[in-house]
Design a protein around this motif. Structure first.
Motif, PDB file in Angstrom:
ATOM      1  N   VAL A  17      25.524  58.772  23.303  1.00 31.42           N
ATOM      2  CA  VAL A  17      26.709  59.192  23.621  1.00 31.42           C
ATOM      3  C   VAL A  17      27.309  57.789  24.162  1.00 31.42           C
ATOM      4  CG1 VAL A  17      28.303  60.117  25.443  1.00 31.42           C
ATOM      5  CG2 VAL A  17      26.236  61.382  24.529  1.00 31.42           C
ATOM      6  N   LEU A  18      28.449  57.356  23.860  1.00 29.39           N
ATOM      7  CA  LEU A  18      29.140  56.216  24.150  1.00 29.39           C
ATOM      8  C   LEU A  18      30.367  56.526  24.895  1.00 29.39           C
ATOM      9  CD1 LEU A  18      29.915  53.101  24.306  1.00 29.39           C
ATOM     10  CD2 LEU A  18      30.817  53.385  22.132  1.00 29.39           C
ATOM     11  N   TYR A  19      30.448  56.350  26.013  1.00 24.54           N
ATOM     12  CA  TYR A  19      31.688  56.454  26.891  1.00 24.54           C
ATOM     13  C   TYR A  19      32.565  55.459  26.856  1.00 24.54           C
ATOM     14  CZ  TYR A  19      34.881  58.806  30.303  1.00 24.54           C
ATOM     15  OH  TYR A  19      35.842  59.159  31.334  1.00 24.54           O
ATOM     16  N   ALA A  20      33.624  55.485  26.219  1.00 26.58           N
ATOM     17  CA  ALA A  20      34.656  54.437  26.311  1.00 26.58           C
ATOM     18  C   ALA A  20      36.120  54.884  26.472  1.00 26.58           C
ATOM     19  CB  ALA A  20      34.543  53.928  24.688  1.00 26.58           C
ATOM     20  N   ALA A  21      36.302  55.635  27.495  1.00 27.45           N
ATOM     21  CA  ALA A  21      37.540  56.163  27.928  1.00 27.45           C
ATOM     22  C   ALA A  21      38.267  55.301  29.090  1.00 27.45           C
ATOM     23  CB  ALA A  21      37.509  57.699  28.521  1.00 27.45           C
ATOM     24  N   GLY A  22      38.585  54.156  28.737  1.00 22.19           N
ATOM     25  CA  GLY A  22      39.355  53.397  29.662  1.00 22.19           C
ATOM     26  C   GLY A  22      38.582  52.282  30.417  1.00 22.19           C
ATOM     27  N   ARG A  23      39.300  51.142  31.013  1.00 22.98           N
ATOM     28  CA  ARG A  23      38.430  50.149  31.716  1.00 22.98           C
ATOM     29  C   ARG A  23      39.437  50.004  32.982  1.00 22.98           C
ATOM     30  NH1 ARG A  23      35.232  47.143  28.660  1.00 22.98           N
ATOM     31  NH2 ARG A  23      35.435  45.382  30.017  1.00 22.98           N
ATOM     32  N   SER A  24      38.585  49.482  34.117  1.00 27.55           N
ATOM     33  CA  SER A  24      39.103  49.176  35.208  1.00 27.55           C
ATOM     34  C   SER A  24      39.004  47.749  35.481  1.00 27.55           C
ATOM     35  CB  SER A  24      38.321  50.084  36.327  1.00 27.55           C
ATOM     36  OG  SER A  24      38.398  51.339  36.177  1.00 27.55           O
ATOM     37  N   GLY A  25      40.141  47.255  36.310  1.00 30.29           N
ATOM     38  CA  GLY A  25      40.271  45.877  36.684  1.00 30.29           C
ATOM     39  C   GLY A  25      39.061  45.471  37.738  1.00 30.29           C
ATOM     40  N   ALA A  26      38.576  44.361  37.312  1.00 29.30           N
ATOM     41  CA  ALA A  26      37.230  43.616  38.307  1.00 29.30           C
ATOM     42  C   ALA A  26      37.631  43.299  39.470  1.00 29.30           C
ATOM     43  CB  ALA A  26      36.570  43.048  37.611  1.00 29.30           C
ATOM     44  N   THR A  27      38.344  43.744  40.359  1.00 27.27           N
ATOM     45  CA  THR A  27      39.145  43.474  41.553  1.00 27.27           C
ATOM     46  C   THR A  27      38.221  43.515  42.849  1.00 27.27           C
ATOM     47  OG1 THR A  27      40.548  45.338  41.631  1.00 27.27           O
ATOM     48  CG2 THR A  27      41.355  43.261  40.565  1.00 27.27           C
ATOM     49  N   GLU A  28      37.464  44.641  42.934  1.00 25.39           N
ATOM     50  CA  GLU A  28      36.671  45.115  43.718  1.00 25.39           C
ATOM     51  C   GLU A  28      36.060  44.161  45.004  1.00 25.39           C
ATOM     52  OE1 GLU A  28      33.617  44.926  41.322  1.00 25.39           O
ATOM     53  OE2 GLU A  28      35.430  45.526  41.080  1.00 25.39           O
ATOM     54  N   THR A  29      35.731  42.878  44.406  1.00 20.64           N
ATOM     55  CA  THR A  29      34.751  42.035  45.154  1.00 20.64           C
ATOM     56  C   THR A  29      35.828  40.743  45.738  1.00 20.64           C
ATOM     57  OG1 THR A  29      34.332  40.517  43.421  1.00 20.64           O
ATOM     58  CG2 THR A  29      32.753  42.250  44.181  1.00 20.64           C
ATOM     59  N   LEU A  30      37.025  40.756  45.213  1.00 21.83           N
ATOM     60  CA  LEU A  30      38.145  39.779  45.565  1.00 21.83           C
ATOM     61  C   LEU A  30      38.598  39.831  46.925  1.00 21.83           C
ATOM     62  CD1 LEU A  30      40.058  39.714  42.425  1.00 21.83           C
ATOM     63  CD2 LEU A  30      38.443  37.920  42.873  1.00 21.83           C
ATOM     64  N   ASN A  31      38.437  40.906  47.869  1.00 17.04           N
ATOM     65  CA  ASN A  31      39.004  40.865  48.973  1.00 17.04           C
ATOM     66  C   ASN A  31      40.506  40.688  49.133  1.00 17.04           C
ATOM     67  OD1 ASN A  31      38.961  41.291  51.861  1.00 17.04           O
ATOM     68  ND2 ASN A  31      38.789  38.953  52.396  1.00 17.04           N
ATOM     69  N   LEU A  32      41.104  41.454  48.334  1.00 15.02           N
ATOM     70  CA  LEU A  32      42.659  41.292  47.994  1.00 15.02           C
ATOM     71  C   LEU A  32      43.284  41.773  49.449  1.00 15.02           C
ATOM     72  CD1 LEU A  32      42.909  42.623  44.219  1.00 15.02           C
ATOM     73  CD2 LEU A  32      43.079  40.503  45.119  1.00 15.02           C
ATOM     74  N   GLU A  33      42.496  42.632  50.158  1.00 20.32           N
ATOM     75  CA  GLU A  33      43.360  42.985  51.345  1.00 20.32           C
ATOM     76  C   GLU A  33      43.746  41.933  52.307  1.00 20.32           C
ATOM     77  OE1 GLU A  33      38.996  44.150  51.629  1.00 20.32           O
ATOM     78  OE2 GLU A  33      40.724  44.283  50.090  1.00 20.32           O
ATOM     79  N   ALA A  34      42.935  40.862  52.189  1.00 26.01           N
ATOM     80  CA  ALA A  34      43.207  39.783  52.803  1.00 26.01           C
ATOM     81  C   ALA A  34      44.392  38.979  52.590  1.00 26.01           C
ATOM     82  CB  ALA A  34      42.067  38.697  52.924  1.00 26.01           C
ATOM     83  N   ILE A  35      44.888  39.221  51.632  1.00 23.97           N
ATOM     84  CA  ILE A  35      46.308  38.660  51.228  1.00 23.97           C
ATOM     85  C   ILE A  35      47.397  39.664  51.427  1.00 23.97           C
ATOM     86  CG2 ILE A  35      45.269  36.669  50.255  1.00 23.97           C
ATOM     87  CD1 ILE A  35      45.907  37.682  47.644  1.00 23.97           C
ATOM     88  N   GLY A  36      46.951  40.881  51.241  1.00 20.46           N
ATOM     89  CA  GLY A  36      47.883  42.105  51.085  1.00 20.46           C
ATOM     90  C   GLY A  36      48.469  42.423  49.716  1.00 20.46           C
ATOM     91  N   LEU A  37      47.575  42.269  48.824  1.00 16.88           N
ATOM     92  CA  LEU A  37      47.737  42.603  47.475  1.00 16.88           C
ATOM     93  C   LEU A  37      47.108  43.953  47.083  1.00 16.88           C
ATOM     94  CD1 LEU A  37      49.108  41.541  44.809  1.00 16.88           C
ATOM     95  CD2 LEU A  37      47.043  40.314  44.244  1.00 16.88           C
ATOM     96  N   VAL A  38      47.809  44.777  46.567  1.00 16.52           N
ATOM     97  CA  VAL A  38      47.250  46.121  46.386  1.00 16.52           C
ATOM     98  C   VAL A  38      47.360  46.574  44.988  1.00 16.52           C
ATOM     99  CG1 VAL A  38      47.450  48.565  46.938  1.00 16.52           C
ATOM    100  CG2 VAL A  38      48.141  47.160  48.634  1.00 16.52           C
ATOM    101  N   PRO A  39      46.180  46.641  44.336  1.00 19.45           N
ATOM    102  CA  PRO A  39      45.930  46.993  42.643  1.00 19.45           C
ATOM    103  C   PRO A  39      46.244  48.499  42.763  1.00 19.45           C
ATOM    104  CG  PRO A  39      43.735  46.586  43.785  1.00 19.45           C
ATOM    105  CD  PRO A  39      44.757  46.359  44.983  1.00 19.45           C
TER     106      PRO A  39
END
Length: 471
Positions: free
Chosen positions: A264-286
Protein backbone atom coordinates in the motif's frame (compact mmCIF):
# COMPACT_ATOMS: atom_id res chain seq x y z
CA UNK A 1 29.24 34.94 14.66
CA UNK A 2 29.42 34.90 10.86
CA UNK A 3 27.47 37.54 8.93
CA UNK A 4 25.90 36.86 5.53
CA UNK A 5 23.84 38.87 3.07
CA UNK A 6 21.53 35.90 2.57
CA UNK A 7 21.04 32.69 4.51
CA UNK A 8 19.22 29.94 2.64
CA UNK A 9 17.76 27.06 4.65
CA UNK A 10 17.41 24.09 2.32
CA UNK A 11 19.22 23.17 -0.91
CA UNK A 12 16.39 21.92 -3.12
CA UNK A 13 15.42 23.63 -6.40
CA UNK A 14 14.34 26.91 -4.72
CA UNK A 15 17.28 27.02 -2.32
CA UNK A 16 19.99 26.20 -4.85
CA UNK A 17 18.74 28.71 -7.42
CA UNK A 18 18.35 31.43 -4.77
CA UNK A 19 21.84 30.85 -3.39
CA UNK A 20 23.51 30.91 -6.79
CA UNK A 21 21.54 33.99 -7.89
CA UNK A 22 22.59 35.93 -4.79
CA UNK A 23 26.20 34.77 -5.19
CA UNK A 24 26.17 35.97 -8.81
CA UNK A 25 25.31 39.39 -7.40
CA UNK A 26 28.51 39.25 -5.30
CA UNK A 27 26.65 38.63 -2.05
CA UNK A 28 27.87 36.51 0.85
CA UNK A 29 25.59 33.46 0.91
CA UNK A 30 25.23 30.57 3.33
CA UNK A 31 23.24 27.41 2.58
CA UNK A 32 22.23 25.21 5.50
CA UNK A 33 21.19 21.66 4.59
CA UNK A 34 20.26 19.08 7.20
CA UNK A 35 20.35 16.14 4.80
CA UNK A 36 23.43 14.00 4.32
CA UNK A 37 23.97 15.51 0.88
CA UNK A 38 22.85 18.69 -0.87
CA UNK A 39 19.90 18.64 -3.27
CA UNK A 40 16.91 18.41 -0.97
CA UNK A 41 13.77 16.40 -1.62
CA UNK A 42 13.96 17.05 -5.36
CA UNK A 43 17.27 15.22 -5.78
CA UNK A 44 16.98 12.50 -3.15
CA UNK A 45 13.34 11.45 -2.81
CA UNK A 46 11.23 13.47 -5.24
CA UNK A 47 11.67 14.83 -8.75
CA UNK A 48 14.92 13.20 -9.89
CA UNK A 49 14.36 9.73 -8.33
CA UNK A 50 10.78 9.39 -9.57
CA UNK A 51 11.67 10.48 -13.12
CA UNK A 52 14.74 8.22 -13.15
CA UNK A 53 12.59 5.33 -11.95
CA UNK A 54 10.10 6.07 -14.72
CA UNK A 55 12.73 6.15 -17.46
CA UNK A 56 14.37 2.96 -16.20
CA UNK A 57 11.03 1.15 -16.04
CA UNK A 58 10.10 2.19 -19.58
CA UNK A 59 13.51 1.13 -20.92
CA UNK A 60 13.76 -2.24 -19.19
CA UNK A 61 10.18 -3.25 -19.91
CA UNK A 62 10.33 -2.17 -23.55
CA UNK A 63 7.16 -0.18 -22.94
CA UNK A 64 7.74 2.20 -25.85
CA UNK A 65 8.13 -0.69 -28.32
CA UNK A 66 4.97 -2.56 -27.40
CA UNK A 67 3.00 -0.77 -30.09
CA UNK A 68 5.02 -2.82 -32.58
CA UNK A 69 5.78 -6.03 -30.72
CA UNK A 70 2.71 -6.49 -28.51
CA UNK A 71 1.95 -6.08 -24.82
CA UNK A 72 3.98 -9.16 -23.91
CA UNK A 73 7.23 -7.66 -25.21
CA UNK A 74 9.95 -7.00 -22.63
CA UNK A 75 13.60 -5.99 -22.95
CA UNK A 76 14.46 -7.76 -19.67
CA UNK A 77 12.26 -10.63 -18.61
CA UNK A 78 12.99 -10.52 -14.88
CA UNK A 79 13.30 -6.98 -13.55
CA UNK A 80 14.47 -6.61 -9.94
CA UNK A 81 14.51 -3.64 -7.63
CA UNK A 82 18.31 -3.67 -7.96
CA UNK A 83 17.95 -3.07 -11.71
CA UNK A 84 15.93 0.04 -10.96
CA UNK A 85 18.12 1.26 -8.11
CA UNK A 86 21.41 0.93 -10.04
CA UNK A 87 20.53 3.66 -12.52
CA UNK A 88 18.97 5.76 -9.76
CA UNK A 89 22.18 5.85 -7.71
CA UNK A 90 24.27 6.85 -10.74
CA UNK A 91 21.85 9.68 -11.53
CA UNK A 92 21.72 10.95 -7.94
CA UNK A 93 25.52 10.95 -7.61
CA UNK A 94 25.75 13.00 -10.79
CA UNK A 95 23.13 15.53 -9.61
CA UNK A 96 24.87 16.00 -6.26
CA UNK A 97 28.25 16.39 -7.96
CA UNK A 98 26.89 19.07 -10.31
CA UNK A 99 25.29 20.98 -7.43
CA UNK A 100 28.41 20.79 -5.25
CA UNK A 101 30.42 22.18 -8.16
CA UNK A 102 27.93 25.02 -8.70
CA UNK A 103 28.16 26.02 -5.04
CA UNK A 104 31.95 25.79 -5.08
CA UNK A 105 32.56 27.89 -8.18
CA UNK A 106 30.10 30.55 -7.03
CA UNK A 107 31.68 30.73 -3.54
CA UNK A 108 28.50 29.68 -1.76
CA UNK A 109 29.22 28.64 1.84
CA UNK A 110 27.66 25.38 3.05
CA UNK A 111 26.97 23.92 6.48
CA UNK A 112 25.45 20.49 7.13
CA UNK A 113 23.11 20.72 10.07
CA UNK A 114 19.64 21.52 11.35
CA UNK A 115 18.75 25.22 11.50
CA UNK A 116 16.29 27.02 13.74
CA UNK A 117 15.51 30.67 14.38
CA UNK A 118 16.86 32.59 17.34
CA UNK A 119 15.38 35.83 16.01
CA UNK A 120 14.47 37.28 12.59
CA UNK A 121 18.15 37.85 11.74
CA UNK A 122 19.85 34.97 13.55
CA UNK A 123 19.76 31.20 13.18
CA UNK A 124 21.24 28.44 15.29
CA UNK A 125 22.74 25.47 13.45
CA UNK A 126 23.28 22.11 15.12
CA UNK A 127 25.72 20.01 13.14
CA UNK A 128 25.65 16.21 12.98
CA UNK A 129 28.56 15.98 15.42
CA UNK A 130 26.68 18.05 18.00
CA UNK A 131 28.58 21.30 17.44
CA UNK A 132 26.33 24.37 17.61
CA UNK A 133 26.95 27.43 15.43
CA UNK A 134 25.20 30.76 15.00
CA UNK A 135 24.90 32.87 11.86
CA UNK A 136 23.34 36.24 11.06
CA UNK A 137 21.72 37.09 7.75
CA UNK A 138 20.61 40.36 6.18
CA UNK A 139 17.74 38.25 4.85
CA UNK A 140 16.78 34.62 5.35
CA UNK A 141 15.09 32.38 2.77
CA UNK A 142 13.14 29.28 3.80
CA UNK A 143 13.38 26.59 1.12
CA UNK A 144 12.91 23.54 3.32
CA UNK A 145 10.40 21.79 1.06
CA UNK A 146 7.84 19.25 2.17
CA UNK A 147 7.55 15.71 3.46
CA UNK A 148 4.85 13.07 2.94
CA UNK A 149 1.68 13.59 4.98
CA UNK A 150 1.37 10.66 7.39
CA UNK A 151 -1.99 10.50 9.22
CA UNK A 152 -2.06 8.66 12.54
CA UNK A 153 -4.64 6.10 11.37
CA UNK A 154 -2.33 4.66 8.68
CA UNK A 155 -0.09 1.88 10.13
CA UNK A 156 3.09 2.68 8.19
CA UNK A 157 5.74 -0.03 8.55
CA UNK A 158 8.30 1.00 5.92
CA UNK A 159 7.93 -2.30 4.05
CA UNK A 160 4.37 -3.06 2.97
CA UNK A 161 2.57 0.14 4.02
CA UNK A 162 4.71 3.04 2.89
CA UNK A 163 4.81 6.69 1.90
CA UNK A 164 6.36 8.07 -1.30
CA UNK A 165 9.77 8.65 0.32
CA UNK A 166 9.98 5.06 1.55
CA UNK A 167 9.06 3.73 -1.89
CA UNK A 168 12.64 4.17 -3.04
CA UNK A 169 13.88 1.80 -0.31
CA UNK A 170 11.60 -1.20 -0.97
CA UNK A 171 13.29 -4.62 -1.11
CA UNK A 172 11.36 -6.11 -4.06
CA UNK A 173 8.83 -5.20 -6.72
CA UNK A 174 5.29 -5.95 -5.53
CA UNK A 175 2.95 -8.04 -7.67
CA UNK A 176 0.01 -5.90 -6.53
CA UNK A 177 -0.31 -2.41 -5.08
CA UNK A 178 -3.01 -0.09 -3.74
CA UNK A 179 -2.19 3.59 -4.16
CA UNK A 180 -4.13 5.92 -1.88
CA UNK A 181 -4.36 9.37 -3.44
CA UNK A 182 -4.75 10.33 -7.10
CA UNK A 183 -2.71 13.51 -6.95
CA UNK A 184 0.40 14.04 -9.05
CA UNK A 185 2.71 11.88 -6.91
CA UNK A 186 0.21 9.05 -6.48
CA UNK A 187 -0.64 8.91 -10.18
CA UNK A 188 2.99 9.07 -11.28
CA UNK A 189 4.02 6.12 -9.10
CA UNK A 190 0.82 4.17 -9.82
CA UNK A 191 1.38 4.31 -13.58
CA UNK A 192 5.11 3.57 -13.30
CA UNK A 193 4.45 0.39 -11.32
CA UNK A 194 1.64 -0.52 -13.72
CA UNK A 195 4.21 -0.30 -16.54
CA UNK A 196 6.32 -2.76 -14.51
CA UNK A 197 3.32 -5.14 -14.66
CA UNK A 198 2.29 -4.63 -11.05
CA UNK A 199 -1.48 -4.87 -10.62
CA UNK A 200 -2.42 -1.38 -9.42
CA UNK A 201 -5.58 0.00 -7.82
CA UNK A 202 -5.88 3.75 -7.15
CA UNK A 203 -8.24 5.01 -4.44
CA UNK A 204 -9.18 8.70 -4.34
CA UNK A 205 -11.57 10.38 -1.92
CA UNK A 206 -12.63 13.01 -4.46
CA UNK A 207 -14.90 12.22 -7.39
CA UNK A 208 -12.22 13.23 -9.89
CA UNK A 209 -8.46 13.46 -10.21
CA UNK A 210 -6.08 16.15 -11.42
CA UNK A 211 -8.80 18.81 -11.37
CA UNK A 212 -6.39 21.53 -12.57
CA UNK A 213 -5.88 19.68 -15.88
CA UNK A 214 -8.21 20.09 -18.88
CA UNK A 215 -11.05 17.56 -18.45
CA UNK A 216 -10.75 16.18 -21.98
CA UNK A 217 -7.09 15.37 -21.35
CA UNK A 218 -7.89 13.68 -18.02
CA UNK A 219 -10.66 11.64 -19.70
CA UNK A 220 -8.23 10.42 -22.36
CA UNK A 221 -5.61 9.68 -19.69
CA UNK A 222 -8.12 7.76 -17.56
CA UNK A 223 -9.19 5.69 -20.56
CA UNK A 224 -5.59 4.69 -21.23
CA UNK A 225 -5.09 3.62 -17.60
CA UNK A 226 -8.25 1.54 -17.50
CA UNK A 227 -7.42 0.05 -20.90
CA UNK A 228 -4.33 -1.54 -19.36
CA UNK A 229 -6.34 -2.88 -16.43
CA UNK A 230 -5.57 -0.29 -13.77
CA UNK A 231 -8.48 0.14 -11.36
CA UNK A 232 -9.50 3.71 -10.51
CA UNK A 233 -11.86 4.08 -7.53
CA UNK A 234 -13.14 7.60 -6.94
CA UNK A 235 -15.31 9.07 -4.19
CA UNK A 236 -14.16 6.56 -1.56
CA UNK A 237 -12.12 7.05 1.60
CA UNK A 238 -10.13 4.52 3.61
CA UNK A 239 -11.77 2.95 6.65
CA UNK A 240 -8.82 0.80 7.72
CA UNK A 241 -5.58 -0.80 6.59
CA UNK A 242 -4.37 -4.05 8.15
CA UNK A 243 -1.39 -6.27 7.51
CA UNK A 244 -2.45 -9.91 7.50
CA UNK A 245 -0.49 -12.92 8.72
CA UNK A 246 0.20 -13.86 5.10
CA UNK A 247 2.06 -10.59 4.68
CA UNK A 248 -0.53 -9.07 2.38
CA UNK A 249 -2.33 -5.83 3.15
CA UNK A 250 -6.09 -5.62 3.57
CA UNK A 251 -7.56 -2.22 2.70
CA UNK A 252 -11.17 -1.63 3.70
CA UNK A 253 -12.98 1.28 2.10
CA UNK A 254 -15.70 3.36 3.74
CA UNK A 255 -18.35 1.61 1.62
CA UNK A 256 -17.23 -1.81 2.88
CA UNK A 257 -15.31 -2.84 -0.21
CA UNK A 258 -12.12 -4.77 0.56
CA UNK A 259 -8.92 -4.57 -1.48
CA UNK A 260 -5.99 -6.94 -1.03
CA UNK A 261 -2.46 -6.17 -2.20
CA UNK A 262 1.18 -6.88 -1.42
CA UNK A 263 1.88 -3.20 -0.89
CA UNK A 264 0.00 0.00 0.00
CA UNK A 265 1.41 3.37 -1.04
CA UNK A 266 -0.11 6.31 0.83
CA UNK A 267 0.35 9.40 -1.33
CA UNK A 268 -2.46 11.71 -0.25
CA UNK A 269 -0.71 15.03 0.22
CA UNK A 270 2.46 16.48 1.69
CA UNK A 271 3.26 18.76 4.64
CA UNK A 272 5.78 21.57 4.99
CA UNK A 273 8.98 20.56 6.78
CA UNK A 274 8.77 23.44 9.24
CA UNK A 275 8.45 21.76 12.63
CA UNK A 276 12.13 22.11 13.59
CA UNK A 277 12.59 25.75 12.48
CA UNK A 278 11.28 27.33 15.71
CA UNK A 279 9.08 29.68 13.67
CA UNK A 280 7.35 30.85 16.84
CA UNK A 281 10.55 32.72 17.74
CA UNK A 282 9.88 35.15 14.89
CA UNK A 283 6.07 35.06 15.01
CA UNK A 284 5.63 33.20 11.71
CA UNK A 285 2.63 30.85 11.69
CA UNK A 286 2.32 28.18 8.96
CA UNK A 287 -1.05 26.68 7.98
CA UNK A 288 -2.24 23.26 9.17
CA UNK A 289 -0.16 21.55 6.46
CA UNK A 290 2.98 23.50 7.39
CA UNK A 291 2.87 25.81 4.36
CA UNK A 292 3.91 29.44 4.61
CA UNK A 293 2.01 32.39 3.14
CA UNK A 294 4.09 34.77 1.03
CA UNK A 295 3.65 37.82 -1.14
CA UNK A 296 3.20 36.31 -4.65
CA UNK A 297 5.45 38.92 -6.27
CA UNK A 298 8.37 39.10 -3.84
CA UNK A 299 7.96 35.83 -1.87
CA UNK A 300 8.47 37.73 1.38
CA UNK A 301 6.55 36.36 4.35
CA UNK A 302 4.63 38.46 6.87
CA UNK A 303 7.96 39.01 8.65
CA UNK A 304 10.21 41.61 6.93
CA UNK A 305 13.45 40.08 5.70
CA UNK A 306 12.13 36.52 5.88
CA UNK A 307 11.34 34.90 2.52
CA UNK A 308 10.03 31.49 1.48
CA UNK A 309 9.98 29.69 -1.87
CA UNK A 310 9.35 26.27 -3.36
CA UNK A 311 6.95 23.58 -2.19
CA UNK A 312 6.77 25.22 1.25
CA UNK A 313 4.56 28.00 -0.21
CA UNK A 314 2.09 25.57 -1.82
CA UNK A 315 0.74 25.30 -5.39
CA UNK A 316 2.11 24.66 -7.96
CA UNK A 317 4.93 22.88 -6.06
CA UNK A 318 6.99 22.11 -9.17
CA UNK A 319 10.76 21.92 -9.30
CA UNK A 320 10.71 24.28 -12.29
CA UNK A 321 8.55 26.94 -10.65
CA UNK A 322 10.39 26.52 -7.34
CA UNK A 323 13.65 27.43 -9.06
CA UNK A 324 12.16 30.60 -10.47
CA UNK A 325 10.56 31.48 -7.12
CA UNK A 326 13.94 31.06 -5.43
CA UNK A 327 15.65 33.30 -7.98
CA UNK A 328 13.05 36.06 -7.64
CA UNK A 329 13.03 35.82 -3.84
CA UNK A 330 16.82 36.07 -3.71
CA UNK A 331 16.86 39.20 -5.85
CA UNK A 332 14.29 40.89 -3.62
CA UNK A 333 16.11 39.68 -0.51
CA UNK A 334 19.34 41.41 -1.54
CA UNK A 335 17.58 44.50 -2.95
CA UNK A 336 18.30 43.71 -6.61
CA UNK A 337 15.73 44.52 -9.32
CA UNK A 338 13.55 41.57 -10.24
CA UNK A 339 11.26 41.25 -13.22
CA UNK A 340 7.89 39.56 -12.90
CA UNK A 341 8.02 36.09 -14.52
CA UNK A 342 6.02 35.40 -17.70
CA UNK A 343 2.33 34.74 -17.14
CA UNK A 344 2.28 31.15 -18.34
CA UNK A 345 4.43 28.28 -17.08
CA UNK A 346 4.18 24.60 -18.03
CA UNK A 347 2.90 21.93 -15.68
CA UNK A 348 4.38 18.47 -16.20
CA UNK A 349 3.08 15.19 -14.81
CA UNK A 350 5.56 12.39 -15.42
CA UNK A 351 3.07 9.58 -15.41
CA UNK A 352 2.88 6.82 -18.03
CA UNK A 353 1.74 8.42 -20.31
CA UNK A 354 3.01 11.95 -19.63
CA UNK A 355 0.68 14.92 -19.25
CA UNK A 356 1.73 18.52 -19.74
CA UNK A 357 -0.29 21.69 -19.90
CA UNK A 358 0.23 25.44 -20.21
CA UNK A 359 -2.33 28.23 -20.18
CA UNK A 360 -6.08 27.99 -19.65
CA UNK A 361 -8.11 24.79 -19.77
CA UNK A 362 -11.35 24.60 -21.73
CA UNK A 363 -13.24 24.79 -18.43
CA UNK A 364 -11.45 28.02 -17.45
CA UNK A 365 -12.08 29.59 -20.86
CA UNK A 366 -15.76 28.70 -20.59
CA UNK A 367 -16.02 30.15 -17.06
CA UNK A 368 -14.54 33.43 -18.28
CA UNK A 369 -17.07 33.63 -21.08
CA UNK A 370 -14.44 33.81 -23.84
CA UNK A 371 -15.67 32.69 -27.29
CA UNK A 372 -13.21 30.00 -28.37
CA UNK A 373 -12.45 27.11 -30.67
CA UNK A 374 -10.31 24.02 -30.14
CA UNK A 375 -7.93 22.17 -32.41
CA UNK A 376 -6.96 18.57 -31.71
CA UNK A 377 -4.27 16.28 -33.13
CA UNK A 378 -3.79 12.62 -32.29
CA UNK A 379 -0.23 11.35 -32.32
CA UNK A 380 -1.29 8.47 -34.55
CA UNK A 381 -2.05 11.09 -37.23
CA UNK A 382 1.64 12.03 -37.44
CA UNK A 383 4.22 10.07 -39.41
CA UNK A 384 6.54 10.16 -36.42
CA UNK A 385 3.79 8.59 -34.34
CA UNK A 386 3.59 5.70 -36.82
CA UNK A 387 7.36 5.30 -36.77
CA UNK A 388 7.29 5.14 -32.95
CA UNK A 389 4.35 2.75 -32.90
CA UNK A 390 2.06 5.16 -31.05
CA UNK A 391 -1.66 4.49 -31.10
CA UNK A 392 -2.44 6.88 -28.23
CA UNK A 393 -1.57 10.46 -27.34
CA UNK A 394 -3.18 13.76 -28.25
CA UNK A 395 -2.46 17.48 -28.39
CA UNK A 396 -5.19 20.06 -27.82
CA UNK A 397 -5.01 23.80 -28.35
CA UNK A 398 -7.58 26.44 -27.46
CA UNK A 399 -7.85 29.71 -29.43
CA UNK A 400 -9.84 32.91 -28.97
CA UNK A 401 -12.40 33.38 -31.75
CA UNK A 402 -12.07 37.15 -31.44
CA UNK A 403 -8.28 37.60 -31.46
CA UNK A 404 -7.16 34.16 -32.72
CA UNK A 405 -4.66 34.11 -29.82
CA UNK A 406 -3.60 30.82 -28.29
CA UNK A 407 -5.19 30.48 -24.84
CA UNK A 408 -4.00 27.05 -23.75
CA UNK A 409 -2.14 23.95 -24.87
CA UNK A 410 -2.75 20.52 -23.35
CA UNK A 411 -0.94 17.29 -24.18
CA UNK A 412 -1.18 13.67 -23.06
CA UNK A 413 1.18 11.08 -24.46
CA UNK A 414 4.81 10.35 -25.27
CA UNK A 415 7.06 13.40 -24.97
CA UNK A 416 4.31 15.70 -23.65
CA UNK A 417 6.61 17.49 -21.18
CA UNK A 418 9.05 18.34 -23.99
CA UNK A 419 6.45 19.27 -26.61
CA UNK A 420 4.60 21.72 -24.37
CA UNK A 421 7.37 24.32 -24.56
CA UNK A 422 6.45 25.22 -28.14
CA UNK A 423 2.97 26.14 -26.96
CA UNK A 424 4.39 27.91 -23.90
CA UNK A 425 6.52 30.19 -26.09
CA UNK A 426 3.60 31.06 -28.35
CA UNK A 427 1.39 31.76 -25.33
CA UNK A 428 3.84 34.13 -23.67
CA UNK A 429 4.56 35.88 -26.97
CA UNK A 430 0.81 36.33 -27.55
CA UNK A 431 0.90 34.24 -30.73
CA UNK A 432 -2.13 33.24 -32.78
CA UNK A 433 -3.44 30.23 -34.67
CA UNK A 434 -1.79 31.64 -37.79
CA UNK A 435 1.63 30.81 -36.32
CA UNK A 436 0.86 27.09 -36.42
CA UNK A 437 -0.83 27.22 -39.81
CA UNK A 438 1.87 29.23 -41.58
CA UNK A 439 5.05 27.82 -40.02
CA UNK A 440 6.96 24.71 -41.05
CA UNK A 441 7.72 21.97 -38.53
CA UNK A 442 10.39 19.32 -38.95
CA UNK A 443 9.05 16.16 -40.59
CA UNK A 444 8.61 13.57 -39.26
CA UNK A 445 8.30 14.78 -35.66
CA UNK A 446 5.66 14.68 -32.94
CA UNK A 447 5.82 18.49 -33.02
CA UNK A 448 3.96 18.20 -36.32
CA UNK A 449 0.90 17.66 -34.11
CA UNK A 450 0.93 21.43 -33.53
CA UNK A 451 0.44 21.95 -37.26
CA UNK A 452 -2.37 19.41 -37.41
CA UNK A 453 -4.15 20.85 -34.36
CA UNK A 454 -3.64 24.39 -35.66
CA UNK A 455 -5.20 23.50 -39.00
CA UNK A 456 -8.04 21.72 -37.23
CA UNK A 457 -8.84 24.87 -35.25
CA UNK A 458 -8.28 27.16 -38.25
CA UNK A 459 -10.75 25.21 -40.37
CA UNK A 460 -13.38 25.25 -37.62
CA UNK A 461 -12.87 28.98 -37.05
CA UNK A 462 -13.16 29.62 -40.79
CA UNK A 463 -16.45 27.75 -40.95
CA UNK A 464 -17.81 29.83 -38.06
CA UNK A 465 -16.74 33.07 -39.77
CA UNK A 466 -18.39 31.96 -43.02
CA UNK A 467 -21.60 31.17 -41.15
CA UNK A 468 -21.49 34.56 -39.45
CA UNK A 469 -20.92 36.34 -42.79
CA UNK A 470 -23.83 34.47 -44.36
CA UNK A 471 -26.12 35.67 -41.61
Amino acid sequence: MNQYDLIVIGSGPAGRRAAIQAAKLDKQVLVVERGRRVGGVSVHTGTIPSKTLRETALNLTGWRERGFYGRGYRVKQEISIDDLRRRLLITLDHEVDVLEHQFSRNRVHQIRGSAKFVDAKTIEIEKDDGEVLHAKGGSILLAVGTKPYRPDNIPFDGESIIDSDELLEIKKLPRSMVVIGAGVIGIEYATIFSALDTTVTVVEGRDTMLDFIDKEIVDDFSYQLRDRNMKLIFGQTIDSIEKEVSGKCRVTLANGRVLNAEMVLYAAGRSGATETLNLEAIGLVPDKRGRIKVDPETFQTDIPGIYAAGDIVGFPALASTSMEQGRIAARHAVNAPAREPPQYFPYGIYAVPEISTCGMSEEEVTQRGIPYECGIAHFRETSRGHIMGLDTGMLKMIFSLKTHRLLGVHIVGEGATELVHIGQAVLNLKGTVEYFVENTFNFPTLAEAYKIAGLDAWNRMGELEEEKAAE
